[in-house]
Design a protein around this motif. Structure first.
Motif, mmCIF file in Angstrom:
data_model
loop_
_atom_site.group_PDB
_atom_site.id
_atom_site.type_symbol
_atom_site.label_atom_id
_atom_site.label_comp_id
_atom_site.label_asym_id
_atom_site.label_seq_id
_atom_site.Cartn_x
_atom_site.Cartn_y
_atom_site.Cartn_z
ATOM 1 N N GLU A 238 0.822 -1.219 -0.103
ATOM 2 C CA GLU A 238 -0.064 0.023 0.013
ATOM 3 C C GLU A 238 0.925 1.409 -0.078
ATOM 4 O OE1 GLU A 238 -0.306 -2.517 2.055
ATOM 5 O OE2 GLU A 238 -2.187 -3.402 1.674
ATOM 6 N N GLN A 239 2.123 1.304 0.586
ATOM 7 C CA GLN A 239 2.937 2.255 0.684
ATOM 8 C C GLN A 239 3.497 3.000 -0.481
ATOM 9 O OE1 GLN A 239 5.277 0.987 4.373
ATOM 10 N NE2 GLN A 239 4.193 2.583 5.625
ATOM 11 N N ILE A 240 3.837 1.539 -1.430
ATOM 12 C CA ILE A 240 4.548 1.898 -2.622
ATOM 13 C C ILE A 240 3.508 2.537 -3.768
ATOM 14 C CG2 ILE A 240 5.527 0.210 -4.534
ATOM 15 C CD1 ILE A 240 7.426 1.001 -2.125
ATOM 16 N N VAL A 241 2.320 2.044 -3.420
ATOM 17 C CA VAL A 241 1.271 2.334 -4.364
ATOM 18 C C VAL A 241 1.098 3.582 -4.334
ATOM 19 C CG1 VAL A 241 -1.258 2.234 -5.016
ATOM 20 C CG2 VAL A 241 0.002 0.276 -4.704
ATOM 21 N N GLU A 242 1.189 4.373 -2.983
ATOM 22 C CA GLU A 242 0.665 5.532 -2.774
ATOM 23 C C GLU A 242 1.922 6.690 -3.165
ATOM 24 O OE1 GLU A 242 -0.881 8.973 -1.069
ATOM 25 O OE2 GLU A 242 -1.650 7.378 -2.046
ATOM 26 N N ALA A 243 2.967 5.972 -2.613
ATOM 27 C CA ALA A 243 4.378 6.651 -3.032
ATOM 28 C C ALA A 243 4.518 6.807 -4.651
ATOM 29 C CB ALA A 243 5.482 5.881 -2.552
ATOM 30 N N ARG A 244 3.980 5.815 -5.403
ATOM 31 C CA ARG A 244 4.062 6.155 -6.897
ATOM 32 C C ARG A 244 2.927 7.161 -7.404
ATOM 33 N NH1 ARG A 244 5.156 -0.497 -7.927
ATOM 34 N NH2 ARG A 244 7.392 -0.471 -8.054
ATOM 35 N N VAL A 273 7.487 14.417 -1.365
ATOM 36 C CA VAL A 273 7.613 13.719 -2.964
ATOM 37 C C VAL A 273 8.995 13.040 -2.573
ATOM 38 C CG1 VAL A 273 7.926 13.973 -5.185
ATOM 39 C CG2 VAL A 273 6.178 15.222 -4.106
ATOM 40 N N ALA A 274 9.966 13.833 -2.191
ATOM 41 C CA ALA A 274 11.244 13.182 -1.937
ATOM 42 C C ALA A 274 11.428 11.841 -0.962
ATOM 43 C CB ALA A 274 12.369 14.147 -1.374
ATOM 44 N N ARG A 275 10.417 11.984 0.170
ATOM 45 C CA ARG A 275 10.242 10.824 0.925
ATOM 46 C C ARG A 275 9.662 9.733 0.291
ATOM 47 N NH1 ARG A 275 7.112 13.115 4.457
ATOM 48 N NH2 ARG A 275 9.233 14.153 5.601
ATOM 49 N N ALA A 276 8.698 10.077 -0.778
ATOM 50 C CA ALA A 276 8.043 9.084 -1.363
ATOM 51 C C ALA A 276 8.902 8.405 -2.410
ATOM 52 C CB ALA A 276 6.751 9.488 -2.209
ATOM 53 N N GLN A 277 9.851 9.168 -2.965
ATOM 54 C CA GLN A 277 10.746 8.443 -4.012
ATOM 55 C C GLN A 277 11.720 7.577 -3.164
ATOM 56 O OE1 GLN A 277 10.831 8.933 -7.423
ATOM 57 N NE2 GLN A 277 12.338 7.189 -6.880
ATOM 58 N N ALA A 278 12.011 8.055 -2.097
ATOM 59 C CA ALA A 278 13.051 7.283 -1.226
ATOM 60 C C ALA A 278 12.745 5.885 -0.868
ATOM 61 C CB ALA A 278 13.369 7.967 -0.078
ATOM 62 N N LEU A 279 11.390 6.005 -0.637
ATOM 63 C CA LEU A 279 10.297 4.673 -0.277
ATOM 64 C C LEU A 279 10.396 3.724 -1.506
ATOM 65 C CD1 LEU A 279 8.880 3.800 2.464
ATOM 66 C CD2 LEU A 279 6.848 4.070 0.821
ATOM 67 N N ILE A 280 10.096 4.403 -2.709
ATOM 68 C CA ILE A 280 10.293 3.399 -3.882
ATOM 69 C C ILE A 280 11.737 2.983 -4.301
ATOM 70 C CG2 ILE A 280 9.941 3.548 -6.603
ATOM 71 C CD1 ILE A 280 7.945 5.859 -5.944
ATOM 72 N N GLN A 284 12.833 -1.139 -4.377
ATOM 73 C CA GLN A 284 13.428 -1.504 -5.500
ATOM 74 C C GLN A 284 14.773 -2.314 -5.145
ATOM 75 O OE1 GLN A 284 13.597 1.975 -8.124
ATOM 76 N NE2 GLN A 284 11.741 1.226 -9.101
ATOM 77 N N THR A 285 15.281 -1.645 -4.413
ATOM 78 C CA THR A 285 16.762 -2.154 -3.703
ATOM 79 C C THR A 285 16.376 -3.494 -2.973
ATOM 80 O OG1 THR A 285 17.762 -0.046 -3.313
ATOM 81 C CG2 THR A 285 18.853 -1.693 -2.000
ATOM 82 N N ILE A 286 15.471 -3.710 -2.185
ATOM 83 C CA ILE A 286 15.062 -4.783 -1.348
ATOM 84 C C ILE A 286 14.642 -5.991 -2.577
ATOM 85 C CG2 ILE A 286 13.474 -6.020 -0.088
ATOM 86 C CD1 ILE A 286 13.355 -3.447 1.552
#
Length: 305
Positions: A238-244, A273-280, A284-286
């Motif tokens: 859910e967090q990834i969907v919202e971040a994107r 937005v920067a926080r959302a991009q960091a989450l994405i 991706q790294t994981i």
């Protein structure tokens, strides 16, 4: 490159059944311990056992770390631990930056002796004393080897004469996150004491709280905690969907010349937005780590072994 260490499982290096246990295979990293979990009369045995323990753990897919001893034993520990397959040394009871610089030089000599590239072995620094806490920023910046820092909750509380609890550790734990950010390294650990492993719900709540405070992973003392840490320190679907959604909306707003824009009654601007991009990026790294690990586990070499 900054590693993904959501879960770091401690294992006494002298106990083969723990080193080879399949229960630790899901950890991002395994810390082969030469310090607290090894009795004084087993230190030499544990040190000698690293030659087989390191490849055993590495073959399971986890990053291999070694926690060395403080004081006079550190030099011998470093000679034994610095070998191919070791990602980092966990350095206990660091009291000042000078000590870390001395260990850096010893590791450089050991790398050269092992035919390894300079800087191959990183440091995870443990702050466990009052003087180390007061010199924490200088310690964090003392050497480029340092990739992460943690607070040894129980040892730190003992040195201060206080109980280790969520309440008493709140300030030093927050301070450690700030220091890690200033030094550009990872903050590891939990916001309270976690010596019990029989209450998974409480442990999960503590891990999630720690993530909200800025921590990116933690060491653990029991394999049952590995999956909890991996989940707690990973973004949810859910967090990834919202971040994107936020990043895409920011791109559209930017095309219209707007730096801030509303979504669902919230005003979204640059830091959000920067926080959302960091989450994405973390997601991706994981994912990349998990894909690489799965490939290694399914390789013909591992299939034969």
């Amino acid at each position: 490159m900054t590693p993904v260490w959501r879960s770091l499982q401690y294992v006494p290096a002298h106990v083969e059944k723990y080193v080879s246990s399949p229960h630790i295979a899901a950890a991002d990293a395994v810390i082969l311990d030469l310090e607290d979990s090894v009795p004084a009369d087993r230190k030499t045995l544990a040190r000698a056992g690293l030659a087989t323990a390191i490849p055993t753990v590495a073959s399971a897919g986890a990053d291999v770390l070694v926690r060395i001893n403080d004081g006079d034993m550190a030099a011998d520990d470093i000679v034994a631990a610095v070998q191919r397959g070791v990602a980092a040394l966990v350095i206990p009871k660091v009291r000042d930056a000078a000590r870390l610089k001395d260990l850096d030089r010893l590791v450089s000599d050991a790398e050269a002796g092992a035919g390894m590239a300079a800087g191959s072995v990183r440091f995870v620094v443990l702050i466990e004393t009052a003087d180390g806490f007061l010199d924490m920023l200088a310690i964090a910046r003392a050497t480029r080897r340092t990739v992460a820092i943690n607070l040894g909750n129980e040892d730190f509380a003992l040195d201060l004469g206080m109980e280790a609890s969520d309440e008493t550790l709140l300030m030093p734990r927050q301070q450690l996150v700030i220091v890690a950010a200033a030094a550009g390294i990872m903050p590891l650990g939990l916001m309270g004491s976690a010596t019990r492993f029989d209450d998974s719900d409480a442990y999960r709540a503590l891990a999630l709280k720690s993530r909200r405070f800025g921590y990116v992973g933690s060491s653990c003392i029991h394999p049952s905690q590995i999956a909890i840490l991996n989940e707690a320190f990973s973004p949810t679907a859910e967090q990834i969907v919202e971040a994107r959604r936020l990043v895409q909306a920011a791109e559209a707003a930017g095309a219209d010349g707007r730096g801030a824009f509303p979504i669902d009654g919230r005003m979204i601007d640059g830091p959000i937005v920067a926080r959302a991009q960091a989450l994405i990026d973390r997601h991706q790294t994981i994912e990349a780590r998990e894909t690489m690990r799965a490939g290694a586990e399914n390789s013909p070499i591992n299939s034969i072994t």
